[in-house]
Design a protein around this motif. Structure first.
Motif: not given
Ligand SMILES: *Cc1c(COP(=O)(O)O)cnc(C)c1O
Length: 388
Positions: A74, A198, A203
């Motif tokens: 984010t 992320s 992930k």
């Molecule tokens: C996980 C995710 C985010 C945000 O990542 P965080 O590390 O959780 O803040 C943003 N965009 C997409 C498409 C995501 O899957």
């Protein structure tokens, strides 16, 4: 015997997890424990030598000149948008078929998200729809490499060049994906002006907590990102910009450096599992995801479509097989975003949101688990739908 080949007891098949971070840890336990202990002993916990080394290794892996670590995906999006100076009165064209962070980062800068529909094959931003939405206030295009499937970056890059727009990739789900064609050899995230990753545990490249990364080809942008993640200062207590606190922890960097060395294998395993799912589900009632439409898909999620999605979900849950909907409510229908953009119909997005279902997938997933999932779906497919 590897975990994948070992026989499973019948009750074990009943406990298919959606994601198994423990089996991955047990594979890397010695390496990771040693690295974490070393950080604890070093007394250096934030933005130290592990972060520096991780940035250099990630830049090399993704083949980009600059990689800037931060504390979440984010924040990676927020920092990229802040670094471009996008704000009130500006529009950013993006997809509504994604996680909320893609749009909340835009709204937070004061800019307006302009949601356009996705391509029915790749489920990523449709360049024709993007072209039609470009207007005098448009400042940026923000595609998402959804589930690990790269968006059509050749077309989006041509559009951004033609209209002098900033191109920011939400690569949160696509570490290790890559583009084909004109942009050969480019990693997802390395095609535009900024690539935002992320490194959340679930992930493709996940740490053991929150972490994120922004990559860029521009030295100036990299300098601005470095200042912005540290309260807008290059020099202690000198603040030329207003930034945020988005520093990465040394412990996360140490874990991620080890995970990065195993990423190619992990992504190969994900692709292999996806291929098994697709082969076993041929001829069933579900639509399997298109593989590699514009490049190498790395399957952060293996997501199918089913007209009787809710019934299928119930059937899987009855067999203790987990599944998830990514995402049941597209962003243009989210209450929190109402009033922050101009409404328009997104028929492909809305259909996908009503039919999508993600199946369990993770690098060490044993073959019997895959079969347990697909046989449940095949059983469901051979049943007659009950009349309403
Ligand atoms: C996980 C995710 C985010 C945000 O990542 P965080 O590390 O959780 O803040 C943003 N965009 C997409 C498409 C995501 O899957």
């Amino acid at each position: 015997m590897s975990t994948r080949d070992r026989r499973l007891a019948p009750d074990e098949i009943l406990s298919v997890p959606m994601l198994d971070l423990r089996s991955e840890y047990s594979l890397l336990e010695e390496e990771i424990s040693a690295a974490v202990l070393e950080v604890l002993r070093s007394g250096s916990f934030v933005d130290g030598p592990e972060v520096d080394a991780l940035e250099a290794e990630m830049a090399a892996f993704l083949d980009v000149p600059h990689a800037v670590a931060c504390s979440s995906g984010t924040d990676a999006l927020r920092l990229a948008l802040m670094a471009t100076g996008i704000g009130a009165g500006d529009e950013v064209i993006t997809t509504a078929f994604t996680f909320i962070a893609t749009a909340s980062a835009i709204v937070e800068t004061g800019a307006t998200p302009v949601f356009v529909d996705v391509d029915p094959r790749s489920w990523t931003l449709d360049p024709e729809q993007v072209a039609a939405a470009i207007g005098p206030r448009t400042r940026a295009i923000l595609p998402v490499h959804l589930y690990g499937q790269p968006a059509d970056m050749n077309s989006l890059r041509a559009l951004s060049r033609k209209h002098r727009l900033v191109l920011i990739e939400d690569s949160a789900q696509a570490f290790g994906a890559s583009l084909r064609g004109e942009l050969k050899h480019l990693a997802a995230g390395a095609c535009g002006d900024f690539g935002c990753f992320s490194l959340y545990p679930s992930k493709n490249l996940g740490g053991y907590g929150n972490a994120g990364l922004v990559v860029t080809h521009s030295r100036d942008s990299a300098q601005r990102l470095r200042a912005l993640r540290n309260h807008g200062s290059h020099q202690r207590y000198q603040h030329e910009l207003l930034g945020i606190n988005s520093r990465m922890d040394e412990i996360q960097a140490a874990v991620l450096r080890i995970k990065l060395r195993h990423l190619e294998r992990a992504n190969r395993e994900r692709r292999n599992i996806a291929a098994q799912y697709t082969a076993q589900l041929a001829g069933s009632a579900v639509t399997t995801p298109s593989a590699n439409v514009y490049g190498r898909h790395v399957y952060n999620q293996y997501t199918i479509l089913c007209r009787r999605r809710d019934a299928l979900m119930q059937c899987l849950q009855d067999r203790s097989i987990p599944c998830a909907i990514h995402y049941p409510r597209p962003l243009h229908q989210q209450p929190a975003l109402q009033g922050s953009f101009a409404a328009r119909a997104l028929p492909v997005t809305e259909r996908l949101a009503s039919q999508c279902l993600s199946l369990p997938i993770y690098p060490q997933m044993p073959s019997p688990f895959i079969q347990a999932v697909t046989s449940a779906i095949l059983d469901f497919s051979s049943r007659k739908p009950s009349m309403p």
